[in-house]
Design a protein around this motif. Structure first.
Motif, short mmCIF file in Angstrom:
data_model
loop_
_atom_site.label_atom_id
_atom_site.label_comp_id
_atom_site.label_asym_id
_atom_site.label_seq_id
_atom_site.Cartn_x
_atom_site.Cartn_y
_atom_site.Cartn_z
N ILE A 24 1.16 -0.97 0.03
CA ILE A 24 0.25 0.03 0.06
C ILE A 24 0.93 1.09 0.02
O ILE A 24 0.70 2.25 -0.61
CB ILE A 24 -1.39 0.04 1.17
CG1 ILE A 24 -2.17 -1.67 1.04
CG2 ILE A 24 -1.97 1.14 1.65
CD1 ILE A 24 -2.65 -1.40 2.45
N VAL A 25 1.87 1.36 0.80
CA VAL A 25 2.67 1.86 0.86
C VAL A 25 3.09 2.56 -0.81
O VAL A 25 3.81 3.37 -0.85
CB VAL A 25 3.77 2.41 2.05
CG1 VAL A 25 5.26 3.46 2.25
CG2 VAL A 25 3.26 2.82 3.34
N ASP A 26 3.55 1.77 -1.32
CA ASP A 26 4.49 1.78 -2.60
C ASP A 26 3.96 2.49 -3.23
O ASP A 26 4.41 2.38 -4.37
CB ASP A 26 4.88 0.21 -2.42
CG ASP A 26 5.48 -0.27 -4.22
OD1 ASP A 26 6.44 0.78 -4.59
OD2 ASP A 26 6.01 -1.22 -4.89
N LEU A 27 2.38 1.85 -3.61
CA LEU A 27 1.18 2.52 -4.09
C LEU A 27 1.57 4.31 -4.44
O LEU A 27 1.08 4.85 -5.21
CB LEU A 27 -0.18 2.06 -3.96
CG LEU A 27 -0.72 0.14 -4.59
CD1 LEU A 27 -2.05 -0.08 -3.49
CD2 LEU A 27 -0.61 0.04 -6.12
N ILE A 28 1.03 4.50 -2.90
CA ILE A 28 1.50 6.44 -2.88
C ILE A 28 3.08 6.77 -3.01
O ILE A 28 2.55 8.16 -3.06
CB ILE A 28 0.50 6.38 -1.55
CG1 ILE A 28 1.78 6.12 -0.21
CG2 ILE A 28 -0.89 5.68 -0.62
CD1 ILE A 28 1.45 6.64 0.62
N HIS A 32 8.07 2.34 -7.97
CA HIS A 32 7.75 1.50 -7.87
C HIS A 32 9.53 0.28 -7.28
O HIS A 32 10.46 0.08 -7.94
CB HIS A 32 8.41 0.33 -9.48
CG HIS A 32 8.49 -0.92 -9.13
ND1 HIS A 32 8.91 -2.28 -9.96
CD2 HIS A 32 6.57 -1.97 -9.11
CE1 HIS A 32 8.58 -3.03 -8.89
NE2 HIS A 32 6.85 -3.43 -9.33
N PHE A 33 9.19 -0.07 -5.73
CA PHE A 33 10.39 0.36 -4.49
C PHE A 33 11.39 -1.07 -5.56
O PHE A 33 12.01 -0.95 -5.15
CB PHE A 33 8.76 -0.16 -3.72
CG PHE A 33 8.57 0.61 -2.50
CD1 PHE A 33 8.59 2.32 -3.25
CD2 PHE A 33 8.09 0.65 -1.53
CE1 PHE A 33 8.28 3.17 -2.37
CE2 PHE A 33 8.31 1.67 -0.98
CZ PHE A 33 7.95 2.91 -1.11
N PRO A 34 10.77 -2.61 -5.48
CA PRO A 34 11.90 -3.01 -6.24
C PRO A 34 12.82 -2.69 -6.69
O PRO A 34 13.92 -3.49 -6.75
CB PRO A 34 10.62 -4.92 -6.73
CG PRO A 34 9.17 -3.88 -5.47
CD PRO A 34 9.27 -3.00 -5.80
N THR A 35 11.97 -2.33 -8.38
CA THR A 35 13.24 -2.28 -9.02
C THR A 35 13.63 -0.78 -8.04
O THR A 35 15.10 -0.70 -8.99
CB THR A 35 12.25 -1.10 -10.42
OG1 THR A 35 11.37 -1.55 -11.27
CG2 THR A 35 12.63 -0.34 -11.68
N LYS A 111 9.93 13.65 -6.40
CA LYS A 111 10.62 13.89 -7.07
C LYS A 111 12.09 13.93 -6.13
O LYS A 111 13.20 13.00 -6.73
CB LYS A 111 10.31 15.38 -7.88
CG LYS A 111 11.88 15.68 -8.82
CD LYS A 111 11.69 16.78 -9.28
CE LYS A 111 13.00 16.55 -10.51
NZ LYS A 111 13.09 17.87 -10.23
N GLU A 112 12.27 13.91 -5.34
CA GLU A 112 13.09 13.94 -3.98
C GLU A 112 13.45 12.45 -4.60
O GLU A 112 14.41 12.12 -3.94
CB GLU A 112 12.88 14.60 -3.22
CG GLU A 112 13.18 16.22 -3.07
CD GLU A 112 14.67 16.70 -4.34
OE1 GLU A 112 15.26 16.28 -3.48
OE2 GLU A 112 13.92 17.79 -5.45
N ILE A 113 12.05 11.63 -4.00
CA ILE A 113 12.63 10.02 -3.73
C ILE A 113 12.85 9.87 -5.34
O ILE A 113 13.82 9.04 -4.77
CB ILE A 113 11.15 10.09 -2.80
CG1 ILE A 113 10.96 10.73 -1.81
CG2 ILE A 113 11.19 8.12 -3.02
CD1 ILE A 113 9.67 10.48 -0.85
N THR A 114 12.35 9.79 -5.74
CA THR A 114 12.06 9.02 -6.97
C THR A 114 14.05 9.26 -7.74
O THR A 114 14.84 8.95 -8.55
CB THR A 114 11.74 9.70 -8.80
OG1 THR A 114 10.61 9.51 -8.03
CG2 THR A 114 11.84 9.00 -9.46
N ASN A 115 14.62 10.48 -7.03
CA ASN A 115 16.01 10.90 -7.48
C ASN A 115 16.91 10.18 -6.57
O ASN A 115 18.16 10.20 -6.60
CB ASN A 115 15.92 12.80 -7.77
CG ASN A 115 15.86 13.69 -8.82
OD1 ASN A 115 15.02 12.45 -9.79
ND2 ASN A 115 15.00 14.71 -8.45
#
Length: 140
Positions: A24-28, A32-35, A111-115
């Motif tokens: 659920i946290v991965d959805l918000i 994609h957490f594993p990737t 964006k900060e998390i994705t980066n």
């Protein structure tokens, strides 16, 4: 024998709910957490660790709460209460994350998390753990 059966049931339920909570946290969080973890994104690693700790804290409160309310409560009713309290706790963690996004206008948290910004991951990790402690206290 009843206590052993209850321990087995609540342990299995806990493992399933831990996986569901992380999903659920991965959805918000829009990546994609594993990737991202395979790519070495420390921010997502911190968030995953924080959400796992948070889910565990909420689950502890959810499991303990039904047993302290009424000792004679049936196993099925206790499991149902645990699931209900768990999902209420996860919903409030999600609400906390969304509030954090709204109130932090100086940067785009997603964006900060994705980066892979570790500071963003640590901030969200701390928020999840703090909310879980609060929520578990409310559940007791």
């Amino acid at each position: 024998m009843q206590e052993i059966l209850s321990t087995i049931i609540y342990s299995c339920l806990g493992i399933i709910l831990m996986m569901a909570g992380t999903f659920i946290v991965d959805l918000i969080v829009p990546c994609h957490f594993p990737t991202e973890i395979k790519n070495g994104n420390q921010s997502v690693g911190y968030i995953t660790a924080g959400s796992s700790i948070a889910v565990g804290i909420i689950l502890k409160g959810a499991v303990i709460s039904p047993s302290t309310i009424e000792i004679t409560q049936g196993l099925l009713e206790g499991v149902g209460s645990t699931i209900l309290y768990f999902f209420i706790g996860i919903i409030f963690c999600i609400i906390g994350y969304l509030f954090m996004k709204v109130f932090n206008k100086k940067y785009d948290l997603n964006k900060e998390i994705t980066n892979g910004n570790p500071a963003a991951g640590l901030m969200v990790m701390g928020m999840f753990i703090g909310l879980a402690i609060l929520i578990s206290g409310v559940i007791y």
